[in-house]
Design an enzyme around this catalytic site. Structure first.
Site, PDB file in Angstrom:
ATOM      1  CG  ASN A  41      -3.478  44.059  55.029  1.00  0.00           C
ATOM      2  OD1 ASN A  41      -3.472  44.635  56.105  1.00  0.00           O
ATOM      3  ND2 ASN A  41      -3.253  42.761  54.923  1.00  0.00           N
ATOM      4  CB  ILE A  42      -9.150  46.376  52.818  1.00  0.00           C
ATOM      5  CG1 ILE A  42      -8.819  47.597  53.691  1.00  0.00           C
ATOM      6  CG2 ILE A  42     -10.642  46.008  52.925  1.00  0.00           C
ATOM      7  CD1 ILE A  42      -9.536  48.884  53.278  1.00  0.00           C
ATOM      8  CD  GLU A  43      -6.112  39.463  53.923  1.00  0.00           C
ATOM      9  OE1 GLU A  43      -6.785  38.569  54.497  1.00  0.00           O
ATOM     10  OE2 GLU A  43      -4.872  39.430  53.842  1.00  0.00           O
ATOM     11  CB  CYS A  52      -1.423  46.281  49.095  1.00  0.00           C
ATOM     12  SG  CYS A  52      -1.012  44.709  48.355  1.00  0.00           S
ATOM     13  CD  GLU A  54       2.298  48.451  50.563  1.00  0.00           C
ATOM     14  OE1 GLU A  54       1.182  47.938  50.798  1.00  0.00           O
ATOM     15  OE2 GLU A  54       3.317  47.762  50.423  1.00  0.00           O
ATOM     16  CB  CYS A  85       3.094  43.465  46.303  1.00  0.00           C
ATOM     17  SG  CYS A  85       1.760  44.494  45.627  1.00  0.00           S
ATOM     18  CB  CYS A  88       2.196  48.443  46.195  1.00  0.00           C
ATOM     19  SG  CYS A  88       0.630  47.852  46.881  1.00  0.00           S
TER      20      CYS A  88
HETATM   21  N1  THU Z   1       0.009  43.125  51.454  1.00  0.00           N
HETATM   22  C1  THU Z   1       0.065  44.478  51.624  1.00  0.00           C
HETATM   23  O1  THU Z   1      -0.838  45.082  52.211  1.00  0.00           O
HETATM   24  N2  THU Z   1       1.131  45.134  51.116  1.00  0.00           N
HETATM   25  C2  THU Z   1       2.174  44.538  50.487  1.00  0.00           C
HETATM   26  O2  THU Z   1       3.026  45.207  49.938  1.00  0.00           O
HETATM   27  C3  THU Z   1       2.281  43.082  50.489  1.00  0.00           C
HETATM   28  C4  THU Z   1       0.983  42.360  50.731  1.00  0.00           C
HETATM   29  C5  THU Z   1      -1.141  42.386  52.006  1.00  0.00           C
HETATM   30  C6  THU Z   1      -2.090  41.861  50.990  1.00  0.00           C
HETATM   31  C7  THU Z   1      -2.728  40.732  51.754  1.00  0.00           C
HETATM   32  O3  THU Z   1      -3.811  41.253  52.511  1.00  0.00           O
HETATM   33  C8  THU Z   1      -1.666  40.254  52.728  1.00  0.00           C
HETATM   34  O4  THU Z   1      -0.685  41.278  52.745  1.00  0.00           O
HETATM   35  C9  THU Z   1      -1.025  38.938  52.361  1.00  0.00           C
HETATM   36  O5  THU Z   1      -0.556  38.966  51.077  1.00  0.00           O
END
Ligand code: THU
Length: 131
Positions: A41-43, A52, A54, A85, A88
């Site tokens: 994940n890259i925020e 996300c 995935e 999520c 995804c």
């Molecule tokens: N996140 C994912 O990378 N994949 C998911 O299926 C659920 C959520 C990440 C997004 C965000 O960076 C962090 O989890 C919190 O929501």
């Protein structure tokens, strides 16, 4: 059977950029040529720009020319299984990724068919009805 894919997802998690949620996620995508593409994940400070793990893995692989996949694994630092999520899951529908492996931080995992995680999905067939 999917131990290697989970191991790769756990490695990918180490690269997570999650300064806002502190929730690190790793994904690993197996393609029909037996290559594995990792994603984390890259925020973003503008939260909606976050991607996300995935989708990072899927978009990486597609951008490199691969569109045929066998399975995707996802893990986080949690002892609970981490499920993808909704967005995804929809992207997995687009690329027809048949198997989703949800893992935990200790490497345990469960296997699902994508149809179990997103029943009655909106797909190309629905969209093409009006064309
Ligand atoms: N996140 C994912 O990378 N994949 C998911 O299926 C659920 C959520 C990440 C997004 C965000 O960076 C962090 O989890 C919190 O929501």
């Amino acid at each position: 059977m999917y131990n290697k894919l989970i191991e790769e997802a756990l490695k990918a998690k180490n690269n997570a950029y999650a300064p806002y949620s502190h929730f690190r996620v790793g994904a690993a995508l197996l393609d029909v040529d037996h290559n594995i593409t990792r994603g984390c994940n890259i925020e973003n400070i503008s939260f909606g720009a976050t991607c996300c793990a995935e989708r990072v893995a899927i978009f990486k692989a597609v951008s490199q020319g691969q569109k045929d996949f066998k399975a995707i694994a996802v893990v986080s630092d949690s002892q609970d299984f981490t499920f993808p999520c909704g967005i995804c899951r929809q992207v997995m529908v687009e690329f027809k990724i048949p198997i989703v492996i949800v893992g935990n931080c200790s490497g345990h995992y469960k296997e699902y068919r994508l149809e179990e995680l997103i029943p009655f999905a909106f797909d190309n067939f629905d969209a093409n009805q009006v064309l």
